[in-house]
Design a protein around this motif. Sequence first.
Motif, mmCIF file in Angstrom:
data_model
loop_
_atom_site.group_PDB
_atom_site.id
_atom_site.type_symbol
_atom_site.label_atom_id
_atom_site.label_comp_id
_atom_site.label_asym_id
_atom_site.label_seq_id
_atom_site.Cartn_x
_atom_site.Cartn_y
_atom_site.Cartn_z
ATOM 1 N N VAL A 135 -8.316 -1.073 5.236
ATOM 2 C CA VAL A 135 -7.816 -0.449 5.245
ATOM 3 C C VAL A 135 -9.179 1.068 4.590
ATOM 4 O O VAL A 135 -9.844 1.123 3.960
ATOM 5 N N TYR A 175 0.929 -0.929 0.353
ATOM 6 C CA TYR A 175 -0.011 0.379 -0.081
ATOM 7 C C TYR A 175 0.552 1.479 0.179
ATOM 8 O O TYR A 175 1.870 1.408 0.716
ATOM 9 N N LYS A 176 0.575 2.356 -0.914
ATOM 10 C CA LYS A 176 1.206 3.315 -1.388
ATOM 11 C C LYS A 176 3.320 2.814 -0.799
ATOM 12 O O LYS A 176 4.002 3.543 0.089
ATOM 13 N N ASN A 216 -7.552 1.925 -4.673
ATOM 14 C CA ASN A 216 -6.894 1.699 -3.414
ATOM 15 C C ASN A 216 -5.292 2.005 -2.543
ATOM 16 O O ASN A 216 -5.000 1.657 -2.485
ATOM 17 N N ASP A 217 -4.384 2.497 -4.199
ATOM 18 C CA ASP A 217 -2.808 2.303 -4.351
ATOM 19 C C ASP A 217 -2.730 0.960 -3.808
ATOM 20 O O ASP A 217 -1.948 1.545 -3.196
ATOM 21 N N MET A 218 -2.819 -0.049 -4.253
ATOM 22 C CA MET A 218 -2.628 -1.022 -2.982
ATOM 23 C C MET A 218 -2.596 -1.702 -5.228
ATOM 24 O O MET A 218 -2.719 -2.792 -5.722
#
Length: 439
Positions: free
Chosen positions: A438, A163-164, A413-415
């Motif tokens: 999240v 994530y990110k 979801n930047d995932m």
Amino acid sequence: MKIFKRLLLLLLVFVLITVIYNYSKLNILAGYSAKNTASSVFVANRTLVFTDSTDNSFSPVNLASDEVDLKTNTATSSVFGLLTRKAVIRKGLGSVLTLEKSDETADYLIPKRAAADNTTPYPFGNGPQKDTVFANVNYQKLNLAVDSLFQKRNKSRAVIVIYKDQIISEKYADGFTKESKILGWSMTKSILSTVFGVLQHQGKINVQDKAPIESWQNDARKNITINNLLQMNSGLEWDENYDKISDATKMLFLDRDMTKMQENKPLVGKPNQSWNYSSGTTNLLSGILRSQFKTHQEYLDFWYSDFIDKIGMSSMVLEADLSGNYVGSSYSWATARDWGKFGLLYLKNGNWNGEELFTKDWVDYITTPTQTSEGIYGAQFWLNADGGFKDVPKNMYYSDGYQGQRVYVLPDNDMVIVRFGLRNFDENEFLKGILESVK
């Protein structure tokens, strides 16, 4: 005594007929076991005992008896002593099944690789990532979702949630670590597709062009485009069945040059109107990639120099057939973390740490549903455009490999989520649990 001899003769005749009738099946069965054993032991550095008790433990593969020779880097598999196949290791190219004795010592070219960056923090290198805690992540809920995949029934081997740019959850089964190379199976198709994307970005190919196959130029197949092949929508005949002798099993375990079988198939549908999943098509595309380079060495190097090593997937090993062509349909090994980098490359729309390997146009292309696929397939990537995973955004897309190997890319979801294992699982429920952790 005469009766005994007659019974013995009848038994021998029965065995002979059985062997002859099942020869092709035994050949493929022993071939699968030998190939998988060689790669598992010599590419992934597992033991023979571990390989036989896990990867080769399912029916009918478990009928084969496997042996490895650590001096010659070979593996042999025999089915009841009736038929034996051998696989050999070639430096930089993984393992390959031999068809003739001379294959064991034949010369071959080796792909050139860049040195691994073990200093820069992950994901742009292999060094330890910087400690980051996200206030919007419920880590207890996240880890419960990840743990759910390690229940015995799921047979998971590795799960990573990124994530990110940060790994926020990572878990491995006993016997596996972040250093373990795992076979991606058909996720290799997405690797091959990306090579086309890099070439297109460099202006060296146009996937909308007609497929450069000389043998098709005097019949209706001449209208098939590279795009049709990437989208599995060429209309060519192909039988993708792993429960019997099929085009796919014959290609993978009996062919010297795996780029040719699909080329020789007739049209049974119309290009752009006949979606049909085909590993033969992907290997044909590997042959088309070969034709874009003047030398075989350039072909071998490009996949790494302009893509794989560029993003630091230093653990990856692409396996090749006896003719030296990468088996783009099925055979690539890498760590779960390196597969995570692959997903991040797409999440970042082809821009890796400031260097553009391809643009968002390519991402849009590979995520555009193939006509007649009902929204589930793009260009060597699988899609959720049909909402099949009801609790997951429809723009999620993923690489898909046999037995549930997955790299999910979730732009909203930047995932990126990576899963490896030996059995399929409830994907929607798993992904739902991750996303709900999240906020």
